[in-house]
Design an enzyme around this catalytic site. Structure first.
Site, PDB file in Angstrom:
ATOM      1  N   CYS A  70       0.985  -1.186  -0.122  1.00 23.40           N
ATOM      2  CA  CYS A  70      -0.236   0.106  -0.240  1.00 23.40           C
ATOM      3  C   CYS A  70       0.885   1.171  -0.139  1.00 23.40           C
ATOM      4  O   CYS A  70       1.708   1.226   0.650  1.00 23.40           O
ATOM      5  CB  CYS A  70      -0.892  -0.085   1.451  1.00 23.40           C
ATOM      6  SG  CYS A  70      -2.194   1.423   1.401  1.00 23.40           S
ATOM      7  N   CYS A 118     -17.045  -8.791   4.593  1.00 26.73           N
ATOM      8  CA  CYS A 118     -16.187  -7.423   4.599  1.00 26.73           C
ATOM      9  C   CYS A 118     -14.906  -7.827   3.660  1.00 26.73           C
ATOM     10  O   CYS A 118     -14.260  -8.451   3.976  1.00 26.73           O
ATOM     11  CB  CYS A 118     -16.025  -6.978   5.782  1.00 26.73           C
ATOM     12  SG  CYS A 118     -17.301  -6.839   6.867  1.00 26.73           S
ATOM     13  N   CYS A 168       0.356   0.098  10.234  1.00 26.15           N
ATOM     14  CA  CYS A 168      -0.077  -1.215   9.342  1.00 26.15           C
ATOM     15  C   CYS A 168       0.991  -2.154   9.012  1.00 26.15           C
ATOM     16  O   CYS A 168       2.026  -1.713   8.219  1.00 26.15           O
ATOM     17  CB  CYS A 168      -1.014  -0.330   8.332  1.00 26.15           C
ATOM     18  SG  CYS A 168      -1.547  -1.779   7.172  1.00 26.15           S
ATOM     19  N   CYS A 221       0.811   4.798   7.065  1.00 23.72           N
ATOM     20  CA  CYS A 221      -0.078   4.592   8.250  1.00 23.72           C
ATOM     21  C   CYS A 221       1.159   3.682   9.285  1.00 23.72           C
ATOM     22  O   CYS A 221       1.301   2.576   8.984  1.00 23.72           O
ATOM     23  CB  CYS A 221      -1.359   3.542   8.189  1.00 23.72           C
ATOM     24  SG  CYS A 221      -2.304   4.295   6.780  1.00 23.72           S
TER      25      CYS A 221
HETATM   26  N1  SAM Z   1      -6.692   0.691   3.108  1.00 24.52           N
HETATM   27  C1  SAM Z   1      -7.736   0.823   3.584  1.00 24.52           C
HETATM   28  C2  SAM Z   1      -7.996   1.689   4.630  1.00 24.52           C
HETATM   29  O1  SAM Z   1      -7.049   2.105   5.580  1.00 24.52           O
HETATM   30  O2  SAM Z   1      -9.116   2.383   4.967  1.00 24.52           O
HETATM   31  C3  SAM Z   1      -8.698  -0.458   4.414  1.00 24.52           C
HETATM   32  C4  SAM Z   1      -7.816  -1.500   4.895  1.00 24.52           C
HETATM   33  S1  SAM Z   1      -7.086  -0.940   6.536  1.00 24.52           S
HETATM   34  C5  SAM Z   1      -5.988  -2.302   7.142  1.00 24.52           C
HETATM   35  C6  SAM Z   1      -8.592  -1.238   7.687  1.00 24.52           C
HETATM   36  C7  SAM Z   1      -8.311  -0.655   9.013  1.00 24.52           C
HETATM   37  O3  SAM Z   1      -7.488  -1.787   9.737  1.00 24.52           O
HETATM   38  C8  SAM Z   1      -7.407   0.645   9.382  1.00 24.52           C
HETATM   39  O4  SAM Z   1      -8.315   1.767   9.354  1.00 24.52           O
HETATM   40  C9  SAM Z   1      -7.238   0.422  10.948  1.00 24.52           C
HETATM   41  O5  SAM Z   1      -8.223   0.783  11.708  1.00 24.52           O
HETATM   42  C10 SAM Z   1      -7.121  -1.107  11.122  1.00 24.52           C
HETATM   43  N2  SAM Z   1      -5.822  -1.556  11.193  1.00 24.52           N
HETATM   44  C11 SAM Z   1      -4.745  -1.804  10.343  1.00 24.52           C
HETATM   45  N3  SAM Z   1      -3.527  -2.047  10.912  1.00 24.52           N
HETATM   46  C12 SAM Z   1      -3.951  -2.499  12.489  1.00 24.52           C
HETATM   47  C13 SAM Z   1      -3.347  -2.834  13.207  1.00 24.52           C
HETATM   48  N4  SAM Z   1      -2.222  -3.279  13.254  1.00 24.52           N
HETATM   49  N5  SAM Z   1      -3.998  -2.852  14.750  1.00 24.52           N
HETATM   50  C14 SAM Z   1      -5.268  -2.850  14.775  1.00 24.52           C
HETATM   51  N6  SAM Z   1      -5.808  -2.264  13.660  1.00 24.52           N
HETATM   52  C15 SAM Z   1      -5.315  -2.091  12.388  1.00 24.52           C
HETATM   53 FE1  SF4 Z   2      -2.942   1.140   3.444  1.00 21.69          FE
HETATM   54 FE2  SF4 Z   2      -2.778  -0.230   5.811  1.00 21.69          FE
HETATM   55 FE3  SF4 Z   2      -3.148   2.533   5.632  1.00 21.69          FE
HETATM   56 FE4  SF4 Z   2      -5.112   0.884   4.831  1.00 21.69          FE
HETATM   57  S1  SF4 Z   2      -4.376   1.058   7.000  1.00 21.69           S
HETATM   58  S2  SF4 Z   2      -4.412   2.779   3.799  1.00 21.69           S
HETATM   59  S3  SF4 Z   2      -3.745  -0.689   3.930  1.00 21.69           S
HETATM   60  S4  SF4 Z   2      -1.267   1.406   5.089  1.00 21.69           S
END
Ligand code: SAM
Ligand code: SF4
Ligand code: DTB
Length: 331
Positions: A54, A98, A61, A58
């Site tokens: 991606c 989902c 992530c 973030c």
């Molecule tokens: N890329 C899209 C986005 O960011 O909206 C969708 C996928 S993203 C992985 C969806 C959500 O997963 C994020 O907004 C975050 O709240 C949650 N998330 C991601 N990594 C995480 C982690 N290590 N621990 C807990 N929640 C996590």
């Molecule tokens: Fe990309 Fe992960 Fe951020 Fe979603 S949470 S936008 S998958 S980096």
């Protein structure tokens, strides 16, 4: 005639957090009982339809291309594989499916495949949810036309803390997509992550930002951070043991979410794998009424069906029927 939606100030939300724990949970439970069937928890299944690589940064992530997490990136999954997973989810008792993609935003060329997935999963009798990153008006419209029920797009934390966690987009970018989703007529699933080193004040501000939306999200996922080796957040937090959110504070946050968003589903999302049964039971008592089932979330582990079945049996919980969610009794 529904009661008018109460608008909560930050001071009022902070005062809820400050209540004695038992008073807070009792109040949240009362609100829960007035709005939803008790002892019923919605089951949703999550599938990563496009993993890793991606463009966003973030800090929490596993899927960001900016961090060395060792995760292998994959292309968009084909519709047949998605459909097979949806059938399995339905057989396992899930009411909602989902689909999540590790994108900043979807490409136009992917839209036909995504809308086909929505149509086909819906035809199985499942509610559909997608989380694909930022959307244009046109993309939100295409997903709505395909019949998408929910779009997940989290604000993740308070507006004040946001810039410390993500630099490749702004809090306002998130709100813009949420507006597009809402205007397209898709229900909103929006929440965030707790335990990222945020303060109580941040948690107040985070819930205020959700509850103060013109229409609060229909679904509010509360994730406990799953620390991922190689992400900046895991690196920063490993030297700060107190950063992991205390279980009681997590339950308090669930309770305040329930009270301030009485008609929303509050979903216990990531982090359940490392949460004890008693903490989860307190979360249900405080108003959580939705979980992800299965042994995988997107890239990390989940509690798993066997453990959840044992927990449901122990607590006398039953899976919520899809129709029950559509008709909360107030707001
Ligand atoms: N890329 C899209 C986005 O960011 O909206 C969708 C996928 S993203 C992985 C969806 C959500 O997963 C994020 O907004 C975050 O709240 C949650 N998330 C991601 N990594 C995480 C982690 N290590 N621990 C807990 N929640 C996590
Ligand atoms: Fe990309 Fe992960 Fe951020 Fe979603 S949470 S936008 S998958 S980096
Ligand atoms: C949400 O708030 N939690 C889910 C869902 N929305 C898409 C995702 C949790 C992801 C946890 C980390 C992972 O498995 O990669």
């Amino acid at each position: 005639m529904h009661a008018p939606l109460k608008r909560w100030s930050k001071a009022e939300i902070a005062a809820l957090f400050d209540l004695p724990f038992l008073d807070l949970v009792a109040r949240a439970h009362e609100v829960h009982r007035a709005n939803f069937p008790t002892n019923a928890v919605q089951l949703s299944t999550l599938l990563s339809i496009k993993t890793g690589g991606c463009a966003e940064d973030c800090g929490y992530c596993s899927q960001s291309a900016h961090h060395e997490t060792g995760l292998k990136a994959s292309k968009l999954m084909d519709a047949d594989t998605v459909l097979a997973a949806a059938r399995e989810a339905k057989a396992g008792g899930s009411g909602r499916f989902c689909m999540g993609a590790a994108w900043r935003s979807p490409k136009e060329r992917d839209m036909p495949a995504l809308t086909a997935m929505v149509r086909e999963v819906k035809a199985l009798g499942l509610e559909t949810c997608m989380t694909l990153g930022m959307l244009s008006d046109d993309q939100a419209g295409q997903l709505a036309d395909a019949g998408l029920d929910y779009y997940n797009h989290n604000i993740d934390t308070s507006p004040e803390k946001y810039g410390e966690l993500i630099t490749t987009r702004t809090f306002e970018d998130r709100l813009d997509t949420l507006d597009r989703v809402r205007n397209a007529g898709i229900s909103v699933c929006c929440g965030g992550i707790l335990g990222m080193g945020e303060s109580r004040e941040d948690r107040v501000s985070f819930l205020h930002a959700l509850a103060a939306m013109p229409t609060p999200p229909e679904s509010v996922p509360l994730n406990a951070l799953v620390p991922i080796a190689g992400t900046p957040l895991a690196e920063i937090l490993k030297d700060v043991p107190t950063a992991r959110i205390d279980d009681v504070e997590f339950v308090r946050t669930v309770a305040v979410a329930r009270i301030t968003m009485p008609a929303s589903m509050v979903r216990l999302s990531a982090g359940r794998e490392s949460m004890g049964d008693t903490t989860q039971a307190l979360c249900f008592m405080a108003g959580a009424n939705s979980i992800f089932t299965g042994d995988r979330l997107l890239t990390t582990g989940n509690a798993g069906e066997d453990r959840d079945a044992a927990l449901f049996a122990k607590l006398g919980l039953t899976p919520m029927r899809v129709q029950a969610e559509a008709a909360p009794s107030c707001c």
